[in-house]
Design a protein around this motif. Sequence first.
Motif, mmCIF file in Angstrom:
data_model
loop_
_atom_site.group_PDB
_atom_site.id
_atom_site.type_symbol
_atom_site.label_atom_id
_atom_site.label_comp_id
_atom_site.label_asym_id
_atom_site.label_seq_id
_atom_site.Cartn_x
_atom_site.Cartn_y
_atom_site.Cartn_z
ATOM 1 N N ASP A 42 -1.118 22.233 -25.915
ATOM 2 C CA ASP A 42 -1.441 21.394 -24.762
ATOM 3 C C ASP A 42 -2.190 20.133 -25.167
ATOM 4 O OD1 ASP A 42 -2.072 24.255 -22.577
ATOM 5 O OD2 ASP A 42 -0.216 23.283 -23.230
ATOM 6 N N GLY A 43 -1.722 18.990 -24.643
ATOM 7 C CA GLY A 43 -2.363 17.713 -24.919
ATOM 8 C C GLY A 43 -1.794 16.994 -26.136
ATOM 9 N N TYR A 44 -0.810 17.613 -26.779
ATOM 10 C CA TYR A 44 -0.202 17.039 -27.984
ATOM 11 C C TYR A 44 1.309 16.953 -27.826
ATOM 12 C CZ TYR A 44 -4.620 18.736 -29.983
ATOM 13 O OH TYR A 44 -5.940 19.005 -30.234
ATOM 14 N N ASN A 45 1.905 15.946 -28.460
ATOM 15 C CA ASN A 45 3.353 15.894 -28.577
ATOM 16 C C ASN A 45 3.703 15.571 -30.018
ATOM 17 O OD1 ASN A 45 3.662 12.806 -28.803
ATOM 18 N ND2 ASN A 45 2.507 13.053 -26.903
ATOM 19 N N VAL A 46 4.908 15.926 -30.408
ATOM 20 C CA VAL A 46 5.329 15.728 -31.789
ATOM 21 C C VAL A 46 6.750 15.192 -31.830
ATOM 22 C CG1 VAL A 46 3.845 17.439 -32.920
ATOM 23 C CG2 VAL A 46 6.020 18.156 -31.908
ATOM 24 N N SER A 47 7.071 14.595 -32.970
ATOM 25 C CA SER A 47 8.451 14.172 -33.184
ATOM 26 C C SER A 47 8.785 14.258 -34.659
ATOM 27 C CB SER A 47 8.683 12.750 -32.671
ATOM 28 O OG SER A 47 7.913 11.820 -33.407
ATOM 29 N N ARG A 48 10.037 14.583 -34.936
ATOM 30 C CA ARG A 48 10.514 14.696 -36.322
ATOM 31 C C ARG A 48 11.860 13.980 -36.383
ATOM 32 N NH1 ARG A 48 10.891 19.459 -40.149
ATOM 33 N NH2 ARG A 48 11.172 18.424 -42.159
ATOM 34 N N LEU A 49 11.784 12.660 -36.399
ATOM 35 C CA LEU A 49 12.995 11.856 -36.418
ATOM 36 C C LEU A 49 13.607 11.799 -37.811
ATOM 37 C CD1 LEU A 49 11.885 8.945 -34.062
ATOM 38 C CD2 LEU A 49 13.177 11.010 -33.496
ATOM 39 N N LYS A 50 12.763 11.901 -38.822
ATOM 40 C CA LYS A 50 13.232 11.927 -40.201
ATOM 41 C C LYS A 50 12.722 13.193 -40.860
ATOM 42 C CE LYS A 50 13.376 6.934 -41.020
ATOM 43 N NZ LYS A 50 12.894 5.825 -41.898
ATOM 44 N N LYS A 51 13.466 13.741 -41.767
ATOM 45 C CA LYS A 51 13.108 15.008 -42.397
ATOM 46 C C LYS A 51 11.737 14.933 -43.060
ATOM 47 C CE LYS A 51 14.946 18.464 -45.596
ATOM 48 N NZ LYS A 51 16.074 18.809 -46.486
ATOM 49 N N GLN A 52 11.396 13.794 -43.640
ATOM 50 C CA GLN A 52 10.164 13.719 -44.400
ATOM 51 C C GLN A 52 8.934 13.426 -43.553
ATOM 52 O OE1 GLN A 52 12.796 11.705 -44.570
ATOM 53 N NE2 GLN A 52 12.265 9.618 -45.179
ATOM 54 N N ASN A 53 9.127 13.081 -42.277
ATOM 55 C CA ASN A 53 7.979 12.692 -41.451
ATOM 56 C C ASN A 53 7.819 13.600 -40.241
ATOM 57 O OD1 ASN A 53 7.637 10.509 -43.149
ATOM 58 N ND2 ASN A 53 8.713 9.076 -41.822
ATOM 59 N N PHE A 54 6.570 13.860 -39.892
ATOM 60 C CA PHE A 54 6.268 14.683 -38.721
ATOM 61 C C PHE A 54 5.071 14.028 -38.040
ATOM 62 C CE2 PHE A 54 6.749 17.951 -35.928
ATOM 63 C CZ PHE A 54 5.966 19.082 -36.060
ATOM 64 N N LEU A 55 5.283 13.518 -36.840
ATOM 65 C CA LEU A 55 4.251 12.773 -36.133
ATOM 66 C C LEU A 55 3.605 13.628 -35.062
ATOM 67 C CD1 LEU A 55 6.095 10.564 -37.459
ATOM 68 C CD2 LEU A 55 5.530 9.112 -35.521
ATOM 69 N N LEU A 56 2.310 13.501 -34.951
ATOM 70 C CA LEU A 56 1.543 14.199 -33.902
ATOM 71 C C LEU A 56 0.910 13.152 -33.009
ATOM 72 C CD1 LEU A 56 0.313 16.930 -32.826
ATOM 73 C CD2 LEU A 56 -1.686 16.383 -34.244
ATOM 74 N N GLY A 57 1.189 13.237 -31.718
ATOM 75 C CA GLY A 57 0.667 12.258 -30.780
ATOM 76 C C GLY A 57 -0.322 12.864 -29.803
ATOM 77 N N LEU A 58 -1.336 12.074 -29.488
ATOM 78 C CA LEU A 58 -2.272 12.416 -28.420
ATOM 79 C C LEU A 58 -2.107 11.327 -27.372
ATOM 80 C CD1 LEU A 58 -3.623 13.519 -31.188
ATOM 81 C CD2 LEU A 58 -5.704 13.649 -29.807
ATOM 82 N N GLU A 59 -1.616 11.681 -26.205
ATOM 83 C CA GLU A 59 -1.346 10.676 -25.178
ATOM 84 C C GLU A 59 -2.607 10.212 -24.476
ATOM 85 O OE1 GLU A 59 3.258 11.742 -23.961
ATOM 86 O OE2 GLU A 59 1.617 12.216 -22.585
#
Lengths: 117, 112
Positions: free
Chosen positions: A62-79
Amino acid sequence: NAGVTQTPKFRVLKTGQSMTLLCAQDMNHEYMYWYRQDPGMGLRLIHYSVGEGTTAKGEVPDGYNVSRLKKQNFLLGLESAAPSQTSVYFCASSYSFGTSGSGNEQFFGPGTRLTVL
Amino acid sequence: AQSVSQHNHHVILSEAASLELGCNYSYGGTVNLFWYVQYPGQHLQLLLKYFSGDPLVKGIKGFEAEFIKSKFSFNLRKPSVQWSDTAEYFCAATSGTYKYIFGTGTRLKVLA
């Protein structure tokens, strides 16, 4: 090999601000994870990914979102950051998962220390 | 629910003392077990892991751990600690899913 890298290393936010934490790995690992580490609570899984374009919720999403558009990268977002999200965030990756024992150990990044005022 | 318990939260030892850190898990079926170490200001690093075979596992820096299935335990040992072993130690387990469960950690301080 840089292994697993994370940016930024430190960040201070005000309540309600947003930010994105970047994790990158150069080991061609399929599986990536975001954890938060809080005193006395160990590591808790926020979100994870089993491959490019896929993400799934962990224990405390809760409170986080993520994206993995490229295999080598994993982004964690706090809105919209909250003081309860003050923590140290670790990214990890692994070659495999499960109980085969082969390549299922996780490699961790150096962490991001986030303070939300 | 699956869980990993580390009973010792803080341990203080003198150099050359022997170390044993407890770890118990609650998983059914096959389980892989890990010990990670986190030196001050650094990221977690793998010390050793168990997945099958010999229940006595040897890792880096002189550490070893014994898997005792009947006791659901995977305790970490070192015969003689050094000041440089001052760190936080985490036990972790996985049972075939993507999920790894970590214990709450044990902070070890070794006095020179």
